[in-house]
Design a protein around this motif. Structure first.
Motif, PDB file in Angstrom:
ATOM      1  N   LEU A   1       0.810  -1.214   0.000  1.00  0.00           N
ATOM      2  CA  LEU A   1       0.000   0.000   0.000  1.00  0.00           C
ATOM      3  C   LEU A   1       0.845   1.267   0.000  1.00  0.00           C
ATOM      4  O   LEU A   1       0.359   2.333  -0.354  1.00  0.00           O
ATOM      5  CB  LEU A   1      -0.911   0.008   1.233  1.00  0.00           C
ATOM      6  CG  LEU A   1      -1.967  -1.101   1.285  1.00  0.00           C
ATOM      7  CD1 LEU A   1      -2.675  -1.078   2.626  1.00  0.00           C
ATOM      8  CD2 LEU A   1      -2.968  -0.956   0.155  1.00  0.00           C
TER       9      LEU A   1
ATOM     10  N   ILE B   1      -3.837  -2.834  -4.134  1.00  0.00           N
ATOM     11  CA  ILE B   1      -4.779  -3.008  -3.025  1.00  0.00           C
ATOM     12  C   ILE B   1      -5.233  -4.462  -2.936  1.00  0.00           C
ATOM     13  O   ILE B   1      -5.307  -5.034  -1.841  1.00  0.00           O
ATOM     14  CB  ILE B   1      -5.993  -2.064  -3.196  1.00  0.00           C
ATOM     15  CG1 ILE B   1      -5.546  -0.602  -3.045  1.00  0.00           C
ATOM     16  CG2 ILE B   1      -7.074  -2.386  -2.164  1.00  0.00           C
ATOM     17  CD1 ILE B   1      -6.630   0.405  -3.360  1.00  0.00           C
TER      18      ILE B   1
ATOM     19  N   GLN C   1      -9.602  -2.133   3.015  1.00  0.00           N
ATOM     20  CA  GLN C   1      -9.021  -2.066   1.675  1.00  0.00           C
ATOM     21  C   GLN C   1     -10.026  -2.509   0.597  1.00  0.00           C
ATOM     22  O   GLN C   1     -10.006  -1.995  -0.523  1.00  0.00           O
ATOM     23  CB  GLN C   1      -7.740  -2.913   1.592  1.00  0.00           C
ATOM     24  CG  GLN C   1      -6.624  -2.429   2.497  1.00  0.00           C
ATOM     25  CD  GLN C   1      -6.345  -0.938   2.320  1.00  0.00           C
ATOM     26  OE1 GLN C   1      -6.257  -0.438   1.196  1.00  0.00           O
ATOM     27  NE2 GLN C   1      -6.214  -0.223   3.442  1.00  0.00           N
TER      28      GLN C   1
END
Length: 291
Positions: A19, A36, A69
């Motif tokens: 990330l 992601i 996420q």
């Protein structure tokens, strides 16, 4: 720290690296959504390893990170699933956190029209409140679950939740609410040839609640017989009549003996025992003419 937990922590670090900024060339050739997705996979793998080690708090946080996420990637369905997974982990170590995560999942399911899933989660929260002895909160979530189950025409599950609502309402001395719900469920069962025989159980519970009130009892009991004539010949009805007579006579011994005999042939639940003891304490100490 076990080998499994060490591996789980490594996977969490890998997820965070995915990330973080990977430099100009990595960002140029790799889509943000792909990074992601990779981080989600690492978080979920870490969460499952933490579960294997029974590190419920770390497992819950890892599933929560995965869910967050998923939302970043506009994947509400997977986010809801991971919030529920996180809540299940936190149930074992942090009930307040578990409820917060369950609530997030409910919001996502309701936004997507998945009312059945939302209902089941409300039911899960209600069960947590039961364990925590917060009956008012349990009632609220069982009611919400029942409403959503009804919306999906799942009346069987709705009624199971409503029975809980009625039981807890009675324990909280909201007898009118309990009586109305028990009567409603009895009427529902009487409309079905397969379920009508269970109606006597709900009429029995309603009658017990009536014994706790100052309501004119006899006409109401006759209403139950009119609703379901077979109720008059049931053991449950006979017990109620015997208890009424014992109260009128002030005969505490016969009251207790009637319950003992009934329990021998038809085992009473803890709710029944609690409510009948309340009837005994209230009505024997302050007898009311039942004629």
């Amino acid at each position: 720290m076990s080998h499994i937990e060490t591996k789980a922590h490594q996977l969490m670090q890998e997820a965070e690296k995915k990330l973080s900024s990977g430099g100009f060339f990595r960002n140029l050739f790799t889509k943000s959504s792909e990074r992601i997705e990779e981080s989600i996979e690492y978080y979920m793998r870490a969460a499952n390893l933490f579960k294997m080690s029974k590190n419920w708090s770390q497992a819950g946080h890892a599933f929560e990170d995965a869910a967050d996420q998923c939302l970043r990637n506009n994947n509400e369905a997977e986010a809801a699933i991971n919030y529920v997974e996180a809540a299940v982990c936190f149930k074992k170590c942090d009930v307040v956190k578990a409820i917060d995560l369950y609530t997030k999942a409910i919001e996502l399911y309701q936004e997507r029209g998945k009312f059945l899933m939302a209902a089941k989660i409300h039911q899960n929260i209600a069960e947590l409140m039961e364990d925590d002895y917060d009956l008012n909160e349990a009632i609220q979530h069982y009611e919400k679950a029942a409403d959503l189950f009804k919306q999906e025409c799942n009346f069987s599950s709705a009624n199971k939740c409503l029975v809980k609502v009625a039981e807890y309402a009675a324990l909280e001395k909201d007898y009118d609410k309990a009586i109305n719900i028990f009567q409603e469920i009895a009427c529902f069962d009487l409309a079905s040839s397969l379920m009508k025989y269970s109606a006597k159980q709900y009429l029995f519970r309603a009658a017990i609640c009536l014994l706790c009130t100052d309501t004119d009892f006899i006409p109401k009991l006759q209403t139950y017989i009119d609703m379901y004539p077979a109720f008059e010949n049931s053991r449950e009805y006979q017990l109620i009549v015997t208890l009424m007579e014992s109260i009128y006579k002030g005969d505490e011994e016969s009251f207790t003996e009637a319950i003992r005999k009934f329990d021998t042939s038809c085992s009473l639940s803890q709710w029944h025992v609690t409510m009948l003891l309340r009837v005994k304490n209230q009505r024997m100490c302050n007898r009311i003419d039942l004629k």
